[in-house]
Design a protein around this motif. Structure first.
Motif, mmCIF file in Angstrom:
data_model
loop_
_atom_site.group_PDB
_atom_site.id
_atom_site.type_symbol
_atom_site.label_atom_id
_atom_site.label_comp_id
_atom_site.label_asym_id
_atom_site.label_seq_id
_atom_site.Cartn_x
_atom_site.Cartn_y
_atom_site.Cartn_z
ATOM 1 N N TRP A 1 21.259 70.096 26.640
ATOM 2 C CA TRP A 1 22.576 69.481 27.097
ATOM 3 C C TRP A 1 23.669 70.776 27.331
ATOM 4 O O TRP A 1 24.379 70.561 28.146
ATOM 5 C CB TRP A 1 23.121 68.554 25.768
ATOM 6 C CG TRP A 1 24.334 68.236 25.967
ATOM 7 C CD1 TRP A 1 25.598 68.783 25.533
ATOM 8 C CD2 TRP A 1 24.674 67.210 27.058
ATOM 9 N NE1 TRP A 1 26.580 68.027 25.841
ATOM 10 C CE2 TRP A 1 26.254 67.024 26.859
ATOM 11 C CE3 TRP A 1 23.912 66.159 27.656
ATOM 12 C CZ2 TRP A 1 26.725 66.162 27.592
ATOM 13 C CZ3 TRP A 1 24.681 65.486 28.347
ATOM 14 C CH2 TRP A 1 26.228 65.421 28.490
ATOM 15 N N ASN A 2 23.419 71.805 26.486
ATOM 16 C CA ASN A 2 24.146 72.969 26.676
ATOM 17 C C ASN A 2 24.024 73.600 27.832
ATOM 18 O O ASN A 2 24.983 73.940 28.786
ATOM 19 C CB ASN A 2 23.793 73.881 25.589
ATOM 20 C CG ASN A 2 24.501 73.518 24.214
ATOM 21 O OD1 ASN A 2 25.533 72.870 24.173
ATOM 22 N ND2 ASN A 2 23.933 74.054 23.165
ATOM 23 N N GLU B 1 26.564 74.014 31.329
ATOM 24 C CA GLU B 1 26.732 75.219 31.691
ATOM 25 C C GLU B 1 26.400 75.416 33.300
ATOM 26 O O GLU B 1 26.902 76.292 34.147
ATOM 27 C CB GLU B 1 25.565 76.493 31.221
ATOM 28 C CG GLU B 1 26.214 77.072 29.836
ATOM 29 C CD GLU B 1 25.032 77.796 29.258
ATOM 30 O OE1 GLU B 1 23.966 77.858 29.853
ATOM 31 O OE2 GLU B 1 25.111 78.181 27.900
ATOM 32 N N GLN B 2 25.681 74.446 33.575
ATOM 33 C CA GLN B 2 25.192 74.146 35.132
ATOM 34 C C GLN B 2 26.393 73.493 35.779
ATOM 35 O O GLN B 2 26.372 73.400 37.092
ATOM 36 C CB GLN B 2 23.940 73.545 35.227
ATOM 37 C CG GLN B 2 22.691 73.795 34.802
ATOM 38 C CD GLN B 2 22.544 75.616 35.202
ATOM 39 O OE1 GLN B 2 22.390 75.568 36.349
ATOM 40 N NE2 GLN B 2 22.490 76.346 34.245
ATOM 41 N N GLY B 3 27.466 72.848 35.247
ATOM 42 C CA GLY B 3 28.379 72.153 35.774
ATOM 43 C C GLY B 3 28.420 70.766 35.367
ATOM 44 O O GLY B 3 29.305 70.129 35.890
ATOM 45 N N GLY B 4 27.500 70.204 34.713
ATOM 46 C CA GLY B 4 27.478 68.840 33.994
ATOM 47 C C GLY B 4 26.405 68.085 34.661
ATOM 48 O O GLY B 4 25.638 68.590 35.609
ATOM 49 N N GLU C 1 26.510 65.486 36.702
ATOM 50 C CA GLU C 1 26.577 65.271 38.170
ATOM 51 C C GLU C 1 26.203 66.439 39.034
ATOM 52 O O GLU C 1 25.651 66.325 40.192
ATOM 53 C CB GLU C 1 28.205 64.863 38.452
ATOM 54 C CG GLU C 1 28.542 63.463 37.899
ATOM 55 C CD GLU C 1 29.081 63.698 36.544
ATOM 56 O OE1 GLU C 1 28.991 64.846 36.065
ATOM 57 O OE2 GLU C 1 29.131 62.693 35.888
ATOM 58 N N VAL C 2 26.328 67.794 38.517
ATOM 59 C CA VAL C 2 26.083 68.963 39.463
ATOM 60 C C VAL C 2 24.431 69.006 39.392
ATOM 61 O O VAL C 2 23.796 69.391 40.396
ATOM 62 C CB VAL C 2 26.703 70.062 39.045
ATOM 63 C CG1 VAL C 2 26.344 71.267 39.156
ATOM 64 C CG2 VAL C 2 28.134 69.986 39.298
ATOM 65 N N LEU C 3 24.162 68.810 38.032
ATOM 66 C CA LEU C 3 22.575 68.980 38.179
ATOM 67 C C LEU C 3 21.777 67.877 38.922
ATOM 68 O O LEU C 3 21.056 68.285 39.798
ATOM 69 C CB LEU C 3 22.197 68.642 36.924
ATOM 70 C CG LEU C 3 20.624 68.911 36.507
ATOM 71 C CD1 LEU C 3 19.979 70.273 36.646
ATOM 72 C CD2 LEU C 3 20.424 68.346 35.004
ATOM 73 N N LEU C 4 22.435 66.731 38.974
ATOM 74 C CA LEU C 4 21.890 65.604 39.983
ATOM 75 C C LEU C 4 22.017 65.832 41.507
ATOM 76 O O LEU C 4 20.937 65.717 42.359
ATOM 77 C CB LEU C 4 22.586 64.256 39.779
ATOM 78 C CG LEU C 4 22.187 63.704 38.233
ATOM 79 C CD1 LEU C 4 23.001 62.262 38.106
ATOM 80 C CD2 LEU C 4 20.682 63.607 37.756
ATOM 81 N N GLN C 5 23.066 66.396 41.725
ATOM 82 C CA GLN C 5 23.219 67.181 43.342
ATOM 83 C C GLN C 5 22.051 68.173 43.680
ATOM 84 O O GLN C 5 21.443 68.110 44.595
ATOM 85 C CB GLN C 5 24.748 67.759 43.352
ATOM 86 C CG GLN C 5 25.595 66.710 43.428
ATOM 87 C CD GLN C 5 27.073 67.346 43.459
ATOM 88 O OE1 GLN C 5 27.126 68.428 43.290
ATOM 89 N NE2 GLN C 5 28.169 66.423 43.561
ATOM 90 N N LYS C 6 21.937 68.884 42.710
ATOM 91 C CA LYS C 6 20.817 70.034 42.873
ATOM 92 C C LYS C 6 19.432 69.301 42.987
ATOM 93 O O LYS C 6 18.578 69.836 43.569
ATOM 94 C CB LYS C 6 20.971 71.149 41.677
ATOM 95 C CG LYS C 6 22.158 71.785 41.715
ATOM 96 C CD LYS C 6 22.239 72.910 40.436
ATOM 97 C CE LYS C 6 23.232 73.620 40.462
ATOM 98 N NZ LYS C 6 23.382 74.443 38.968
ATOM 99 N N PHE C 7 19.047 68.185 42.326
ATOM 100 C CA PHE C 7 17.938 67.762 42.561
ATOM 101 C C PHE C 7 17.859 66.874 43.853
ATOM 102 O O PHE C 7 16.918 67.138 44.433
ATOM 103 C CB PHE C 7 17.744 66.375 41.252
ATOM 104 C CG PHE C 7 16.945 67.077 40.145
ATOM 105 C CD1 PHE C 7 15.786 66.725 39.965
ATOM 106 C CD2 PHE C 7 17.682 67.883 39.097
ATOM 107 C CE1 PHE C 7 15.233 67.113 38.807
ATOM 108 C CE2 PHE C 7 17.160 67.985 38.090
ATOM 109 C CZ PHE C 7 15.701 67.737 37.885
#
Length: 134
Positions: A30-31, A35-38, A40-46
């Motif tokens: 979670w932390n 740090e990755q931007g939340g 939504e940002v992580l899902l965009q990276k995926f």
């Protein structure tokens, strides 16, 4: 606690680890996600990393398609995963393996209506933070 209880129960049923270890891993992830931007940002990276179809199964109402550690590494990159590995006390392979095991379930629980509920992501963060500040 609802969402957090569901997550921990689901994780315990699927990987057999102790609840304390699961909560520590969940808190570290979670932390790191924040740090990755939340979320939504992580899902965009995926999605950008070619895992959009897999991600859609986690968000949708059907069965979650599995992802392996190599796919996680390709989508997110070594540098970002090293940051998570440091939090988990492992190497990049261990971090990507942990994400491959936990992330589909976390995203599934955060999207009960077929989309990510941003209020749930905030609630999850508050619940996890609260557990570790006791």
């Amino acid at each position: 606690m609802g969402l957090l209880d569901d997550l921990v129960g689901s994780l315990r049923n699927n990987n057999g680890s102790g609840q304390g270890n699961q909560l520590q891993q969940l808190m570290a992830i979670w932390n790191w996600v924040q740090e990755q931007g939340g979320v939504e940002v992580l899902l965009q990276k995926f999605q950008q990393g070619g895992l959009g179809q897999v991600l859609n199964t986690w968000i949708g109402s059907g069965n979650n398609q599995p992802v392996n550690s190599g796919e996680i590494q390709n989508a997110l990159g070594q540098d970002q995963l090293q940051s998570l590995a440091d939090k988990l006390g492992t190497d990049v392979n261990g971090a990507s393996g942990t994400l491959a095991a936990l992330l589909p379930q976390v995203i599934d629980k955060l999207s009960p209506q077929g989309h990510i509920d941003t209020s749930s992501t905030q609630d999850l963060g508050a619940m996890v933070d609260g557990l570790f500040k006791r």
